[in-house]
Design an enzyme around this catalytic site. Sequence first.
Site, short mmCIF file in Angstrom:
data_model
loop_
_atom_site.label_atom_id
_atom_site.label_comp_id
_atom_site.label_asym_id
_atom_site.label_seq_id
_atom_site.Cartn_x
_atom_site.Cartn_y
_atom_site.Cartn_z
N HIS A 1 4.75 2.05 -7.82
CA HIS A 1 3.80 0.93 -7.86
C HIS A 1 2.99 0.99 -9.16
O HIS A 1 2.74 -0.04 -9.80
CB HIS A 1 2.83 0.99 -6.68
CG HIS A 1 3.49 0.91 -5.33
ND1 HIS A 1 3.63 2.01 -4.52
CD2 HIS A 1 4.05 -0.13 -4.66
CE1 HIS A 1 4.23 1.65 -3.39
NE2 HIS A 1 4.50 0.36 -3.45
N SER B 1 9.65 6.15 -2.66
CA SER B 1 9.46 5.16 -1.60
C SER B 1 8.42 5.70 -0.64
O SER B 1 8.36 6.91 -0.38
CB SER B 1 10.78 4.95 -0.85
OG SER B 1 10.52 4.33 0.40
N GLN C 1 15.50 -7.98 -2.81
CA GLN C 1 14.20 -8.65 -2.69
C GLN C 1 13.88 -9.41 -3.97
O GLN C 1 13.44 -10.56 -3.95
CB GLN C 1 13.12 -7.62 -2.39
CG GLN C 1 11.70 -8.14 -2.51
CD GLN C 1 10.69 -7.13 -2.03
OE1 GLN C 1 10.49 -6.97 -0.85
NE2 GLN C 1 10.06 -6.44 -2.95
N HIS D 1 2.38 4.73 -4.92
CA HIS D 1 2.90 5.91 -5.60
C HIS D 1 3.20 5.52 -7.06
O HIS D 1 2.89 4.39 -7.48
CB HIS D 1 4.14 6.45 -4.88
CG HIS D 1 5.17 5.42 -4.55
ND1 HIS D 1 5.85 4.70 -5.52
CD2 HIS D 1 5.65 4.96 -3.36
CE1 HIS D 1 6.70 3.88 -4.95
NE2 HIS D 1 6.59 4.00 -3.63
N ARG E 1 8.53 5.54 2.33
CA ARG E 1 9.21 6.09 3.50
C ARG E 1 9.63 7.55 3.31
O ARG E 1 9.97 8.21 4.29
CB ARG E 1 10.48 5.30 3.80
CG ARG E 1 10.17 3.89 4.22
CD ARG E 1 11.42 3.07 4.27
NE ARG E 1 11.11 1.77 4.84
CZ ARG E 1 11.96 1.05 5.55
NH1 ARG E 1 13.16 1.50 5.78
NH2 ARG E 1 11.60 -0.10 6.03
N LYS F 1 14.02 -1.26 -7.50
CA LYS F 1 14.45 -0.51 -6.32
C LYS F 1 14.82 -1.46 -5.17
O LYS F 1 15.76 -1.22 -4.45
CB LYS F 1 13.34 0.44 -5.87
CG LYS F 1 13.86 1.35 -4.81
CD LYS F 1 12.79 2.15 -4.17
CE LYS F 1 13.07 2.32 -2.73
NZ LYS F 1 12.59 1.25 -1.89
N GLY G 1 0.82 -1.22 0.00
CA GLY G 1 0.00 0.00 0.00
C GLY G 1 0.85 1.26 0.00
O GLY G 1 2.03 1.21 -0.35
N GLY H 1 9.84 -4.35 -8.26
CA GLY H 1 10.61 -3.17 -8.63
C GLY H 1 12.11 -3.41 -8.46
O GLY H 1 12.55 -4.07 -7.51
P1 AMP Z 1 6.27 -2.03 -1.30
O1 AMP Z 1 4.84 -1.60 -1.30
O2 AMP Z 1 7.21 -0.99 -0.83
O3 AMP Z 1 6.47 -3.37 -0.65
O4 AMP Z 1 6.67 -2.25 -2.82
C1 AMP Z 1 5.88 -3.07 -3.67
C2 AMP Z 1 6.59 -3.22 -4.97
O5 AMP Z 1 6.79 -1.93 -5.57
C3 AMP Z 1 7.98 -3.84 -4.83
O6 AMP Z 1 8.19 -4.75 -5.90
C4 AMP Z 1 8.89 -2.66 -4.94
O7 AMP Z 1 10.18 -2.99 -5.42
C5 AMP Z 1 8.14 -1.80 -5.93
N1 AMP Z 1 8.57 -0.41 -5.84
C6 AMP Z 1 8.63 0.36 -4.71
N2 AMP Z 1 9.15 1.58 -5.01
C7 AMP Z 1 9.44 1.57 -6.34
C8 AMP Z 1 10.00 2.51 -7.25
N3 AMP Z 1 10.38 3.73 -6.85
N4 AMP Z 1 10.13 2.15 -8.54
C9 AMP Z 1 9.74 0.92 -8.96
N5 AMP Z 1 9.20 -0.02 -8.16
C10 AMP Z 1 9.05 0.29 -6.87
#
Ligand code: AMP
Length: 276
Positions: free
Chosen positions: A34, A182, A150, A31, A184, A146, A28, A144
């Site tokens: 995602h 991010s 992972q 941005h 964060r 990023k 969730g 991602g």
């Molecule tokens: P998260 O919600 O942070 O667990 O991220 C979910 C997915 O979105 C993961 O595969 C992340 O690597 C990807 N993601 C998060 N930030 C970015 C970004 N700036 N660019 C591309 N993918 C992202």
Amino acid sequence: MIITRSADDLAQALGAPSHPVGFVPTMGALHAGHASLFAAARDECETLVASIFVNAMQFDRPEDLAKYPRTLESDLQICRSEKVDVVYCPDQTAMYPTGFSTVVSVGRLGRILEGADRPGHFDGVATVVTKLLSSCRADVAYFGQKDFQQLAVIRRLALDLNLGVDIRMVPTVRDHDGLALSSRNIRLSDEGRRRALSIPRSLEAARTEYERPGSTPSSVEEAAKAALEASGMLIHYVVVVDAETFVEADGFDRTSAILVAATVDGVRLIDNALLD
Ligand code: AMP
């Protein structure tokens, strides 16, 4: 768009889906990063499933979990506009009912770098992703760049457990100033954000050094470190590794990646670049 809250509801909503089924797992606070995963999946798949689940099991620090932004209504709006077919947003009890005791652990790849600094983090990631992939029976799952480690952990997991799912990498989406998007980032003060910009600068410095004839993995690391040190951020690691095996590279015969982790304002940030 169908919203589901349990694995049974998800199975029912999917029925006999049109293939390929594409899956984008998220926590969730969605941005544009995602959204780029949704767009890649929508482009290649007949059915698009997204999950929104803040996975307590992958947080090593309770305060980090408590501070994690939760923005379900706007997340669902983004899913709608990205033409997601089915969203799966279980609560902790639906994901981990009483008696739940299985842990998926990927070994070395999950224990180094982020895994060394955040014990149990990748076990939490691997466990939830295994559950999510089996619940939505995805053909292709999108992650991602990023979160490069992972991605490597998930690739290993999918291969080792014969999950029958293709794992795709989507490039990192950055803000106008170069900082990787991010969830964060909203916790950064103006000064913290200014300092955090040394992360993308360090990756640029690494690339420039990489292109210099005679550069080595350690000279690339030094160039990146110098850019970070100037900012006063707390550096966790700056390392060049083989992009597949994550073994620290002696040379540049195969594709290498530079991985960076540093903290400012109590916010741990990671970023990376492929050197090729
Ligand atoms: P998260 O919600 O942070 O667990 O991220 C979910 C997915 O979105 C993961 O595969 C992340 O690597 C990807 N993601 C998060 N930030 C970015 C970004 N700036 N660019 C591309 N993918 C992202």
